[in-house]
Design a protein around this motif. Sequence first.
Motif, PDB file in Angstrom:
ATOM      1  N   THR A 139     -11.268  -7.546   8.174  1.00 38.41           N
ATOM      2  CA  THR A 139     -12.709  -7.688   7.945  1.00 38.41           C
ATOM      3  C   THR A 139     -13.277  -8.756   8.876  1.00 38.41           C
ATOM      4  O   THR A 139     -12.543  -9.519   9.501  1.00 38.41           O
ATOM      5  CB  THR A 139     -12.981  -8.108   6.488  1.00 38.41           C
ATOM      6  OG1 THR A 139     -12.125  -9.195   6.155  1.00 38.41           O
ATOM      7  CG2 THR A 139     -12.716  -6.965   5.532  1.00 38.41           C
ATOM      8  N   CYS A 140     -14.603  -8.773   8.939  1.00 40.42           N
ATOM      9  CA  CYS A 140     -15.342  -9.700   9.801  1.00 40.42           C
ATOM     10  C   CYS A 140     -15.186 -11.148   9.390  1.00 40.42           C
ATOM     11  O   CYS A 140     -15.213 -11.461   8.201  1.00 40.42           O
ATOM     12  CB  CYS A 140     -16.833  -9.426   9.685  1.00 40.42           C
ATOM     13  SG  CYS A 140     -17.359  -8.151  10.739  1.00 40.42           S
ATOM     14  N   MET A 146     -13.644  -8.699   0.493  1.00 39.14           N
ATOM     15  CA  MET A 146     -14.003  -7.353   0.068  1.00 39.14           C
ATOM     16  C   MET A 146     -14.093  -7.229  -1.443  1.00 39.14           C
ATOM     17  O   MET A 146     -13.425  -7.942  -2.190  1.00 39.14           O
ATOM     18  CB  MET A 146     -12.956  -6.345   0.552  1.00 39.14           C
ATOM     19  CG  MET A 146     -13.048  -6.029   2.018  1.00 39.14           C
ATOM     20  SD  MET A 146     -12.015  -4.583   2.409  1.00 39.14           S
ATOM     21  CE  MET A 146     -13.058  -3.239   1.822  1.00 39.14           C
TER      22      MET A 146
ATOM     23  N   ASN B  30     -18.643  -6.303   5.496  1.00 46.34           N
ATOM     24  CA  ASN B  30     -17.223  -6.624   5.671  1.00 46.34           C
ATOM     25  C   ASN B  30     -16.705  -6.171   7.035  1.00 46.34           C
ATOM     26  O   ASN B  30     -15.928  -6.859   7.679  1.00 46.34           O
ATOM     27  CB  ASN B  30     -16.358  -5.924   4.609  1.00 46.34           C
ATOM     28  CG  ASN B  30     -16.430  -6.577   3.235  1.00 46.34           C
ATOM     29  OD1 ASN B  30     -16.371  -5.884   2.237  1.00 46.34           O
ATOM     30  ND2 ASN B  30     -16.557  -7.887   3.168  1.00 46.34           N
ATOM     31  N   PHE B  31     -17.151  -4.994   7.447  1.00 49.74           N
ATOM     32  CA  PHE B  31     -16.595  -4.439   8.683  1.00 49.74           C
ATOM     33  C   PHE B  31     -17.520  -4.584   9.893  1.00 49.74           C
ATOM     34  O   PHE B  31     -17.264  -4.023  10.956  1.00 49.74           O
ATOM     35  CB  PHE B  31     -16.188  -2.976   8.468  1.00 49.74           C
ATOM     36  CG  PHE B  31     -15.008  -2.840   7.535  1.00 49.74           C
ATOM     37  CD1 PHE B  31     -13.794  -3.419   7.854  1.00 49.74           C
ATOM     38  CD2 PHE B  31     -15.119  -2.157   6.336  1.00 49.74           C
ATOM     39  CE1 PHE B  31     -12.706  -3.314   7.002  1.00 49.74           C
ATOM     40  CE2 PHE B  31     -14.037  -2.042   5.467  1.00 49.74           C
ATOM     41  CZ  PHE B  31     -12.826  -2.627   5.805  1.00 49.74           C
ATOM     42  N   TYR B 157     -13.617   1.257   7.627  1.00 54.26           N
ATOM     43  CA  TYR B 157     -12.336   0.655   7.994  1.00 54.26           C
ATOM     44  C   TYR B 157     -11.676   1.440   9.127  1.00 54.26           C
ATOM     45  O   TYR B 157     -11.213   0.876  10.117  1.00 54.26           O
ATOM     46  CB  TYR B 157     -11.393   0.604   6.792  1.00 54.26           C
ATOM     47  CG  TYR B 157      -9.954   0.379   7.184  1.00 54.26           C
ATOM     48  CD1 TYR B 157      -9.531  -0.853   7.678  1.00 54.26           C
ATOM     49  CD2 TYR B 157      -9.020   1.415   7.120  1.00 54.26           C
ATOM     50  CE1 TYR B 157      -8.227  -1.060   8.085  1.00 54.26           C
ATOM     51  CE2 TYR B 157      -7.709   1.229   7.522  1.00 54.26           C
ATOM     52  CZ  TYR B 157      -7.316  -0.012   8.003  1.00 54.26           C
ATOM     53  OH  TYR B 157      -6.026  -0.201   8.419  1.00 54.26           O
TER      54      TYR B 157
END
Lengths: 244, 244
Positions: A139-140, A146, B30-31, B157
Amino acid sequence: MPHVLDNLRVVLVATRNPLNLGAAARAMSNFGFAHLRVVNPYALAFREARSAVGASAVLANAEEYTSVADAVADCALVVGTTAVRHRELQHPVRQLSTGARLIRKQLASGRVAILFGSEKVGLSNQDLSHCHWLMRIPTCERNISMNLGQAVAVCLYELVRAADKAVKAERVARAKAGELERITALLLDALQLSGYVNPIATAPTEEKVRRMVRRLNLQPADAEVLLGMLRQIVWKLRVDDAGE
Amino acid sequence: MPHVLDNLRVVLVATRNPLNLGAAARAMSNFGFAHLRVVNPYALAFREARSAVGASAVLANAEEYTSVADAVADCALVVGTTAVRHRELQHPVRQLSTGARLIRKQLASGRVAILFGSEKVGLSNQDLSHCHWLMRIPTCERNISMNLGQAVAVCLYELVRAADKAVKAERVARAKAGELERITALLLDALQLSGYVNPIATAPTEEKVRRMVRRLNLQPADAEVLLGMLRQIVWKLRVDDAGE
């Protein structure tokens, strides 16, 4: 690889939110995993999740433990999940894709547990001490943490992902050249009849149209439909012209 | 590849549950994806999700649309997600891992939309007709339908998964969806004017034509040429009709 998936134990430690228990169970049945273990879940959350409408067989059959040690006792490999990069981790941390490959290997010969911590604090150092190594989802930096249900889904997806390689490359049938040429000819007719093409300057247009029709990568069924459409359009343009 | 991720538009169609809107937005941040579009969400759900504690910047900046056509108009590639295997799908269906690779390539040169349907029924045939192709997550036969927020997480993801591998993108420029929709409309005009389509039975034909036009994989230059051709053909058919 059903018997192989059967060797996985998803272990949720100290989960607080019944929705997350439900979501984890749902992802498990989506990806073909049956064995859920919960360690000290908030009692109310566990009861609520189990009694929720549509609660899955996975949740109904979940096994409850009071310690991580007991929950992983029969597993040959224990892997913790973490979002954290810079915590003082004494474990090797592997990217999910690498970790999942190792887990799959192990599943062929014995049970593997994947641990997910609580929503607030993740796995404690105590929990982590039961793990052989850790795995993180890429993840970033700015938003690494998450949702629990989503993290479970992503990890399980990665586990089945490569099992799925058997999928044959889809065949995309292509229309035959003869049919493409008929489409080209009809399209040129339509262009001439509608005045798009000056009949004298047809040759360069013809080549352009031919190349374009080839670039369309038409499948056989589409080519047939397109032929029918063009026939009708050309017929109509002809009839109209004759009527003038 | 931040600028590349910036080309993705996550499009949620007719979402009903505010928790799912929030979960999708969370997975996006998150991504590393920023651009969420919602098409006709349940109004209350959208308001609730936006005002929820901890609602993300992604959700706050979500753009609202009243049609799929508008929501994808500036995208060169439109991909639908589906759990369904055996519905009569006229689209190529790709496994997520394959599809994500193609999407990543396209992201290097232009905008891509990924569509997610409502929790109950997924994407309608009408929605699907705007898609170039479909993508499915490899879930189990017995329980194929994923939770929306989890499906979004898994798809995103997979998109970032191989980003580290620095995929050298061969650039395939594609016509934007808005242009494809203009082509669709003109082709339908031509089919009606020529009598190919019975005006009463237009709706199913419209979907078929829309899907076919998407399957052509038109490059921008070809799309422009095709538009010019169709404009001329339609003009001629109209003039002829008026002259009768």
